[in-house]
Design an enzyme around this catalytic site. Structure first.
Site, PDB file in Angstrom:
ATOM      1  N   SER A 271      42.139  31.302  42.154  1.00  0.00           N
ATOM      2  CA  SER A 271      43.397  30.914  41.510  1.00  0.00           C
ATOM      3  C   SER A 271      43.372  29.447  41.082  1.00  0.00           C
ATOM      4  CB  SER A 271      44.575  31.126  42.458  1.00  0.00           C
ATOM      5  OG  SER A 271      44.639  32.466  42.866  1.00  0.00           O
TER       6      SER A 271
HETATM    7  N1  SAH Z   1      42.434  33.287  47.034  1.00  0.00           N
HETATM    8  C1  SAH Z   1      41.157  33.667  46.495  1.00  0.00           C
HETATM    9  C2  SAH Z   1      41.293  34.372  45.184  1.00  0.00           C
HETATM   10  C3  SAH Z   1      41.435  35.773  45.357  1.00  0.00           C
HETATM   11  S1  SAH Z   1      41.408  36.771  43.891  1.00  0.00           S
HETATM   12  C4  SAH Z   1      40.284  32.461  46.339  1.00  0.00           C
HETATM   13  O1  SAH Z   1      40.673  31.398  46.801  1.00  0.00           O
HETATM   14  O2  SAH Z   1      39.185  32.597  45.814  1.00  0.00           O
HETATM   15  C5  SAH Z   1      41.985  38.242  44.662  1.00  0.00           C
HETATM   16  C6  SAH Z   1      41.002  38.905  45.562  1.00  0.00           C
HETATM   17  O3  SAH Z   1      41.655  40.027  46.156  1.00  0.00           O
HETATM   18  C7  SAH Z   1      39.776  39.472  44.855  1.00  0.00           C
HETATM   19  O4  SAH Z   1      38.625  38.928  45.405  1.00  0.00           O
HETATM   20  C8  SAH Z   1      39.871  40.973  45.096  1.00  0.00           C
HETATM   21  O5  SAH Z   1      38.620  41.616  45.261  1.00  0.00           O
HETATM   22  C9  SAH Z   1      40.684  41.027  46.372  1.00  0.00           C
HETATM   23  N2  SAH Z   1      41.371  42.290  46.654  1.00  0.00           N
HETATM   24  C10 SAH Z   1      42.003  43.116  45.789  1.00  0.00           C
HETATM   25  N3  SAH Z   1      42.528  44.169  46.446  1.00  0.00           N
HETATM   26  C11 SAH Z   1      42.210  44.008  47.775  1.00  0.00           C
HETATM   27  C12 SAH Z   1      42.466  44.760  48.951  1.00  0.00           C
HETATM   28  N4  SAH Z   1      43.158  45.898  48.921  1.00  0.00           N
HETATM   29  N5  SAH Z   1      42.001  44.292  50.131  1.00  0.00           N
HETATM   30  C13 SAH Z   1      41.293  43.118  50.192  1.00  0.00           C
HETATM   31  N6  SAH Z   1      41.019  42.373  49.090  1.00  0.00           N
HETATM   32  C14 SAH Z   1      41.478  42.795  47.900  1.00  0.00           C
END
Ligand code: SAH
Length: 234
Positions: free
Chosen positions: A72
């Protein structure tokens, strides 16, 4: 915890201080503990290496981290972090660990973090990076976190870093009294709002923190799997 090692550089530090003042503090994030955490964590380590790494890492935007996912925008990570008003004593559940950057920020602000990631390669990389930078109070788990993790509940705070179609009520039930849940709610490719829920003796309070754009939460209480499973691990 020691982020300022030979993996950091004066150049990166300068860019980070600028990121904090121009992108984060300038937009109204005021908690000094939060600003200090953003000054300390070398964000560039959490992005895939390649050309223009420093520019990408400290830009005022979300960036690709592989597997179709994004880290993000710094301001959004800071806004979500400040909204939890962490004191240092909390246990946090993070859903969607991605690169591990948000986890690293949390590691300086709370007692313990469990972070779940559904892409095995991202989970593995985030865990390795956190280890390399010396984070000892976070644990990355691989799997579908859309229903939280009842076995380790309750949590003082839960952060979901991916948009859900509606609030998974099971997450609210995994909060302590006064616990906070922050997550984007909305459509996969449409309008999304960042919502903050607080569990009080009188019930659940809801606060709208504005418009955001997140990748989808995929899983039991999220959106269904995309038709193209090309890069999906589960
Ligand atoms: N905060 C993170 C960004 C995350 S982007 C950072 O600092 O890099 C959102 C993430 O959520 C992605 O990596 C995606 O694979 C994950 N995601 C999506 N659905 C999910 C689920 N049901 N359980 C765990 N992770 C999930």
């Amino acid at each position: 915890m020691n982020f300022l090692t030979n993996i950091d550089s004066p150049e990166a530090q300068t860019l980070r201080y600028r990121m904090v003042s121009e992108q984060i503090a300038a937009r109204g994030v005021r908690e000094e503990r939060v600003l200090e955490a953003f000054r300390r964590v070398p964000r560039h380590l959490f992005l895939p290496s390649g050309p223009f790494l420093m520019e990408r890492a400290y830009a005022d935007s979300a960036q690709g981290i592989g597997s179709g996912q994004t880290i993000s925008q710094p301001y959004v990570v800071a806004l979500m972090t400040e909204a939890l008003h962490l004191q240092g004593t909390e246990t946090i559940l993070e859903i969607g660990a991605g690169s591990g950057y948000q986890t690293a920020i949390f590691s300086l602000l709370c007692k313990r973090i469990i972070a779940i990631e559904r892409h095995a390669n991202l989970a593995e990389r985030a865990g390795r990076l956190l280890n390399e930078v010396g984070v000892t109070n976070a644990e990355i788990r691989f799997g579908d976190g859309s229903n939280g993790l009842p076995s380790e509940a309750p949590y003082d705070a839960i952060l979901v870093a991916a948009v859900a179609p509606e609030v998974p009520t099971t997450l609210l039930s995994q909060l302590t009294l006064q616990g906070r849940l922050i997550l984007p709610i909305g459509e996969e490719h449409g309008p999304q709002r960042l919502l903050l829920f607080t569990k009080t003796p009188e019930g659940i309070q809801r606060q709208d923190l504005g418009h955001v754009a997140f990748v989808p939460l995929i899983g039991a209480s999220g959106f269904g799997l995309p038709a193209d499973l090309g890069d999906m691990d589960i």
